[in-house]
Motif scaffolding. Structure first.
Motif, PDB file in Angstrom:
ATOM      1  N   LYS A  51       0.817  -1.221   0.000  1.00 36.12           N
ATOM      2  CA  LYS A  51       0.000   0.000   0.000  1.00 36.12           C
ATOM      3  C   LYS A  51       0.853   1.275   0.000  1.00 36.12           C
ATOM      4  O   LYS A  51       0.558   2.196  -0.758  1.00 36.12           O
ATOM      5  CB  LYS A  51      -0.984  -0.006   1.165  1.00 36.12           C
ATOM      6  N   GLU A  55       0.833   4.231  -2.889  1.00 31.00           N
ATOM      7  CA  GLU A  55       0.670   5.656  -2.580  1.00 31.00           C
ATOM      8  C   GLU A  55       1.787   6.485  -3.215  1.00 31.00           C
ATOM      9  O   GLU A  55       1.534   7.578  -3.725  1.00 31.00           O
ATOM     10  CB  GLU A  55       0.636   5.867  -1.066  1.00 31.00           C
ATOM     11  N   GLU A  58       1.033   6.902  -6.921  1.00 29.94           N
ATOM     12  CA  GLU A  58      -0.241   7.538  -7.267  1.00 29.94           C
ATOM     13  C   GLU A  58      -0.097   8.775  -8.162  1.00 29.94           C
ATOM     14  O   GLU A  58      -0.818   8.891  -9.165  1.00 29.94           O
ATOM     15  CB  GLU A  58      -1.039   7.866  -6.012  1.00 29.94           C
ATOM     16  N   LYS A  62      -1.894   8.953 -11.812  1.00 29.32           N
ATOM     17  CA  LYS A  62      -2.881   9.989 -12.142  1.00 29.32           C
ATOM     18  C   LYS A  62      -2.520  10.649 -13.468  1.00 29.32           C
ATOM     19  O   LYS A  62      -3.377  10.860 -14.328  1.00 29.32           O
ATOM     20  CB  LYS A  62      -2.958  11.042 -11.039  1.00 29.32           C
ATOM     21  N   ASN A  91      -5.301   0.002  -9.538  1.00 30.96           N
ATOM     22  CA  ASN A  91      -5.538   1.025 -10.564  1.00 30.96           C
ATOM     23  C   ASN A  91      -7.018   1.354 -10.757  1.00 30.96           C
ATOM     24  O   ASN A  91      -7.359   2.306 -11.455  1.00 30.96           O
ATOM     25  CB  ASN A  91      -4.957   0.583 -11.912  1.00 30.96           C
ATOM     26  N   PHE A  92      -7.909   0.587 -10.158  1.00 37.46           N
ATOM     27  CA  PHE A  92      -9.348   0.800 -10.368  1.00 37.46           C
ATOM     28  C   PHE A  92      -9.761   2.236 -10.062  1.00 37.46           C
ATOM     29  O   PHE A  92     -10.643   2.781 -10.714  1.00 37.46           O
ATOM     30  CB  PHE A  92     -10.173  -0.160  -9.531  1.00 37.46           C
ATOM     31  N   LYS A  93      -9.140   2.845  -9.073  1.00 40.55           N
ATOM     32  CA  LYS A  93      -9.554   4.197  -8.680  1.00 40.55           C
ATOM     33  C   LYS A  93      -9.263   5.243  -9.745  1.00 40.55           C
ATOM     34  O   LYS A  93      -9.798   6.339  -9.691  1.00 40.55           O
ATOM     35  CB  LYS A  93      -8.928   4.593  -7.351  1.00 40.55           C
ATOM     36  N   PHE A  94      -8.470   4.901 -10.741  1.00 43.07           N
ATOM     37  CA  PHE A  94      -8.133   5.848 -11.803  1.00 43.07           C
ATOM     38  C   PHE A  94      -9.023   5.705 -13.037  1.00 43.07           C
ATOM     39  O   PHE A  94      -8.946   6.518 -13.950  1.00 43.07           O
ATOM     40  CB  PHE A  94      -6.665   5.671 -12.221  1.00 43.07           C
ATOM     41  N   TYR A  95      -9.856   4.672 -13.077  1.00 45.17           N
ATOM     42  CA  TYR A  95     -10.667   4.417 -14.270  1.00 45.17           C
ATOM     43  C   TYR A  95     -11.917   5.283 -14.284  1.00 45.17           C
ATOM     44  O   TYR A  95     -12.540   5.507 -13.247  1.00 45.17           O
ATOM     45  CB  TYR A  95     -11.076   2.940 -14.340  1.00 45.17           C
ATOM     46  N   ASN A 117     -11.610  -5.422  -3.526  1.00 46.39           N
ATOM     47  CA  ASN A 117     -11.272  -4.060  -3.933  1.00 46.39           C
ATOM     48  C   ASN A 117     -12.291  -3.520  -4.938  1.00 46.39           C
ATOM     49  O   ASN A 117     -12.682  -2.355  -4.866  1.00 46.39           O
ATOM     50  CB  ASN A 117      -9.862  -4.013  -4.526  1.00 46.39           C
ATOM     51  N   GLN A 120     -15.416  -1.588  -3.881  1.00 45.61           N
ATOM     52  CA  GLN A 120     -15.297  -0.183  -3.476  1.00 45.61           C
ATOM     53  C   GLN A 120     -15.594   0.784  -4.623  1.00 45.61           C
ATOM     54  O   GLN A 120     -15.756   1.979  -4.392  1.00 45.61           O
ATOM     55  CB  GLN A 120     -13.887   0.105  -2.961  1.00 45.61           C
ATOM     56  N   PHE A 121     -15.652   0.264  -5.837  1.00 43.94           N
ATOM     57  CA  PHE A 121     -15.818   1.117  -7.016  1.00 43.94           C
ATOM     58  C   PHE A 121     -17.083   0.705  -7.769  1.00 43.94           C
ATOM     59  O   PHE A 121     -17.038  -0.065  -8.725  1.00 43.94           O
ATOM     60  CB  PHE A 121     -14.572   1.022  -7.909  1.00 43.94           C
TER      61      PHE A 121
END
Length: 198
Positions: A51, A55, A58, A62, A91-95, A117, A120-121
């Motif tokens: 993790k 970070e 990140e 981005k 990488n899911f949070k960037f899609y 994970n 969460q998306f």
């Protein structure tokens, strides 16, 4: 807690892991017992312990993914992505919303971490988890995805040229390969040994 402090607390994981691995791999019986346990431990390690590393990466990710939202199918809300070496899906949070993901990884032990994970998306759909290497993506059809994602993976594959050829095969015309890599460590270093692990 700062990233450096976290890393300082877990520095011992790598040498202990390498020592146990070397001892276990000396016999065929040791390999038979060790490799399934290794896959479980590796999936856990990359999900939990990595993790702080995610970070650190990140800002680079981005920047890498910022134009993905402008892709024609992303604007329409139906972007189809193949992620090579998906791991637990950091990488899911960037899609962009509406993205559908085919997740590919040779380690089946990532499945539970990946699904957890993905929950969460809500706006990202985990379409399929394919257990395969990047060199052999036969389960993914030709010209079937808008984007191929490959972050921090090519240093660990046996044949980078084959992975890139497979990515090109599965991309739709006009599709895009998004990749982020660190460099291979010099031979005769412990990091090189880790990068070239079985």
């Amino acid at each position: 807690m700062k990233n450096g402090a976290i890393m300082a607390q877990i520095w011992w994981v790598v040498p202990v892991f390498i020592g146990i691995s070397v001892a276990a791999l000396r016999t065929q019986q040791g390999r038979a017992v060790y490799l399934p346990a290794y896959k479980k431990f590796y999936a856990y390690l990359l999900t939990i312990v990595a993790k702080p590393y995610h970070e650190l990466m990140e800002p680079f990710k981005k920047k890498l993914f910022e134009d993905m939202k402008a892709q024609k199918s992303a604007v329409a809300g139906n972007l189809q992505v193949l992620e090579i070496g998906v791991g637990s899906g950091p990488n899911f949070k960037f899609y962009p919303p509406g993205t559908s993901v085919i997740a590919l990884d040779p380690n089946p032990e990532f499945d539970k971490y990946l699904r957890k994970n993905a929950e969460q998306f809500d706006e990202i759909k985990l379409q399929q988890f394919v257990i395969a290497s990047g060199e052999n993506m036969a389960a993914v059809h030709d010209e079937s995805v808008d984007a191929v994602i490959c972050t921090l993976v090519l240093c660990n594959v046996a044949d980078q040229v084959k992975v890139i050829a497979e990515a090109k095969r599965v991309l739709k015309p006009g599709g895009k390969l998004y990749y982020l890599e660190h460099v291979r460590a010099p031979p005769d270093t412990w990091l090189y040994s880790v990068q070239n692990w079985p």
